[in-house]
Design an enzyme around this catalytic site. Structure first.
Site, mmCIF file in Angstrom:
data_model
loop_
_atom_site.group_PDB
_atom_site.id
_atom_site.type_symbol
_atom_site.label_atom_id
_atom_site.label_comp_id
_atom_site.label_asym_id
_atom_site.label_seq_id
_atom_site.Cartn_x
_atom_site.Cartn_y
_atom_site.Cartn_z
ATOM 1 N N PRO A 23 -48.866 83.011 50.367
ATOM 2 C CA PRO A 23 -50.051 83.676 50.920
ATOM 3 C C PRO A 23 -51.022 82.665 51.520
ATOM 4 O O PRO A 23 -51.331 81.651 50.896
ATOM 5 C CB PRO A 23 -50.665 84.390 49.703
ATOM 6 N N CYS A 25 -54.694 82.914 53.706
ATOM 7 C CA CYS A 25 -55.731 83.794 54.235
ATOM 8 C C CYS A 25 -55.949 83.563 55.730
ATOM 9 O O CYS A 25 -55.971 82.425 56.195
ATOM 10 C CB CYS A 25 -57.042 83.581 53.488
ATOM 11 N N ALA A 57 -54.012 86.678 50.191
ATOM 12 C CA ALA A 57 -54.855 87.235 49.127
ATOM 13 C C ALA A 57 -55.609 88.456 49.630
ATOM 14 O O ALA A 57 -56.383 88.383 50.582
ATOM 15 C CB ALA A 57 -55.833 86.180 48.637
ATOM 16 N N GLN A 100 -50.189 89.239 47.639
ATOM 17 C CA GLN A 100 -50.990 88.630 46.577
ATOM 18 C C GLN A 100 -52.281 89.437 46.422
ATOM 19 O O GLN A 100 -52.981 89.686 47.408
ATOM 20 C CB GLN A 100 -51.326 87.180 46.923
ATOM 21 N N TYR A 182 -60.371 80.789 41.722
ATOM 22 C CA TYR A 182 -60.828 82.161 41.833
ATOM 23 C C TYR A 182 -60.915 82.799 40.442
ATOM 24 O O TYR A 182 -60.672 82.141 39.438
ATOM 25 C CB TYR A 182 -59.944 82.923 42.814
ATOM 26 N N ARG A 230 -49.474 83.287 40.478
ATOM 27 C CA ARG A 230 -49.728 81.955 41.024
ATOM 28 C C ARG A 230 -50.809 81.301 40.194
ATOM 29 O O ARG A 230 -51.869 81.884 39.949
ATOM 30 C CB ARG A 230 -50.167 82.026 42.488
ATOM 31 N N LEU A 301 -47.170 70.152 50.524
ATOM 32 C CA LEU A 301 -46.691 69.066 51.368
ATOM 33 C C LEU A 301 -45.180 68.869 51.264
ATOM 34 O O LEU A 301 -44.673 67.753 51.164
ATOM 35 C CB LEU A 301 -47.434 67.758 51.052
ATOM 36 N N GLY A 323 -46.044 76.483 53.551
ATOM 37 C CA GLY A 323 -47.270 77.128 53.985
ATOM 38 C C GLY A 323 -47.769 76.623 55.324
ATOM 39 O O GLY A 323 -47.395 77.125 56.384
ATOM 40 N N ARG A 324 -48.640 75.609 55.279
ATOM 41 C CA ARG A 324 -49.189 75.073 56.531
ATOM 42 C C ARG A 324 -48.079 74.656 57.491
ATOM 43 O O ARG A 324 -48.206 74.802 58.704
ATOM 44 C CB ARG A 324 -50.105 73.887 56.225
#
Length: 363
Positions: A23, A25, A57, A100, A182, A230, A301, A323-324
């Protein structure tokens, strides 16, 4: 067959390979509803070759959003629009979809990241009063309000209601967000949680909220839906939530039927010292993997196919979240298949793009 492209399950959800889109955002919703951006974004990710895409999320209540433009799953209209999104995507792509569900706690009510990302005052046009286990601010943010026990129970029900909507919408997997500072993570960490009641102090008390949320969601949705969590395996701050506690929590969650653990780290304190480098979170995933039979997702990474392959091959984790890297290179799994000499399913509209030497790998 390579390890990365071998099939595996998360709960009863069968996945064609071990590549997961985690996930991330997008801060592009209006009143928690999906926008044309999300429609394009998730169709793109569904065609990437990853076996599982986890939608960003999505807040269980409006006050649980990180920003005013976060997605939500607190009402029926949001559920219906998610259902339409998934129906449209599944016409063209065979990736499985999860979502998520989250509450941002004291890290809610922020400006958009590209507008500074700072916490906004409760009386700001796009701000509101944040909540947390204790009235302790994150960094120089505005102080949150400490939740009452009744309010904790109310948020637990909001998580359950959102999970039911996720099932109605057609998601095959639900991920409970208990990482990155969070709300559920705030309860876990003694840095943010200084309560003196049944939700603070001891390990059992600090984990009570998360365990209750998980157990009630697991009981409320079909056993065919995978339910995972997570976590941030460590706060990277002395005296905070740490790896031994994460291992203990994982063992408890496994006993209650959790389907997987997604291992990230940090996000709770502005004093964190994270040793960022390739694979920097993989040792955390590996340590947890050694203490559980649940599938473990590693993230952080991981950017190269042989790097991802080695993590699975050496038993450090069961799945790799890109992800990225997949935002930058949306066909990363295609490249991984060519590097590892594996076949990958590709939408027929795209078959012509395969380089001649790799055409046998695209099907």
């Amino acid at each position: 067959m390579s390890y990365l492209f071998s099939p595996a399950n998360l709960g009863q959800v069968q996945l064609a390979n071990r590549i997961v889109v985690p996930p991330m955002c997008q801060y592009s919703a209006h009143d928690g509803l999906i926008s044309p951006w999300h429609q394009a974004h998730y169709m793109n990710l569904a065609l990437s070759g990853a076996s599982l895409v986890i939608v960003e999320a999505s807040a269980v209540t409006p006050s649980g959003r990180i920003t005013y433009k976060d997605l939500g799953l607190w009402n029926e209209q949001q559920m219906r629009e998610f259902k339409t999104l998934l129906t449209n995507i599944k016409t063209f792509a065979n990736a499985k979809f999860g979502i998520q569900i989250a509450h941002a706690g004291r890290k809610a009510a922020c400006a958009l990241p590209w507008e500074g990302g700072q916490n906004l005052a409760p009386d700001h046009e796009y701000g509101w009063q944040t909540v947390a286990p204790s009235a302790l601010a994150f960094g120089d943010s505005y102080p949150p309000k400490a939740l009452t026990v009744d309010e904790i129970h109310e948020i637990t029900q909001q998580f359950v209601d959102s999970a039911k909507r996720a099932e109605q919408a057609g998601f095959e997997l639900i991920e409970i967000h208990a990482a990155h500072g969070y709300l559920l993570h705030e309860f876990l960490s003694p840095i943010a949680n200084q309560r003196q009641d049944e939700y603070g102090g001891s390990f059992a008390n600090r984990t009570r909220f998360l365990v209750d949320v998980f157990r009630e969601i697991r009981a409320a949705v079909s056993p065919h839906i995978a339910v995972g969590i997570r976590i941030s395996a460590t706060d990277w701050v002395e005296g905070g939530w740490d790896l031994p506690q994460s291992i203990k929590l994982t063992e408890i969650l496994e006993e209650f039927g959790c389907d997987y653990i997604h291992v990230s780290s940090g996000g709770l304190s502005d004093k964190q010292q994270i040793p960022v480098s390739p694979n920097y979170q993989v040792p955390l995933a590996q340590a947890i993997h050694e203490h559980t039979d649940m599938p473990v997702i590693a993230v952080g990474l991981i950017t190269e196919p042989h790097q991802a392959e080695a993590i699975i091959a050496t038993g450090q984790a069961d799945f790799i979240a890109i992800g990225r890297g997949i935002l930058y290179e949306p066909r990363w799994p295609w490249r991984a298949a060519s590097v590892l000499n594996e076949q990958i399913s590709v939408a027929p509209q795209y078959l012509r793009c395969a380089p001649h030497q790799f055409k046998q790998l695209f099907k």
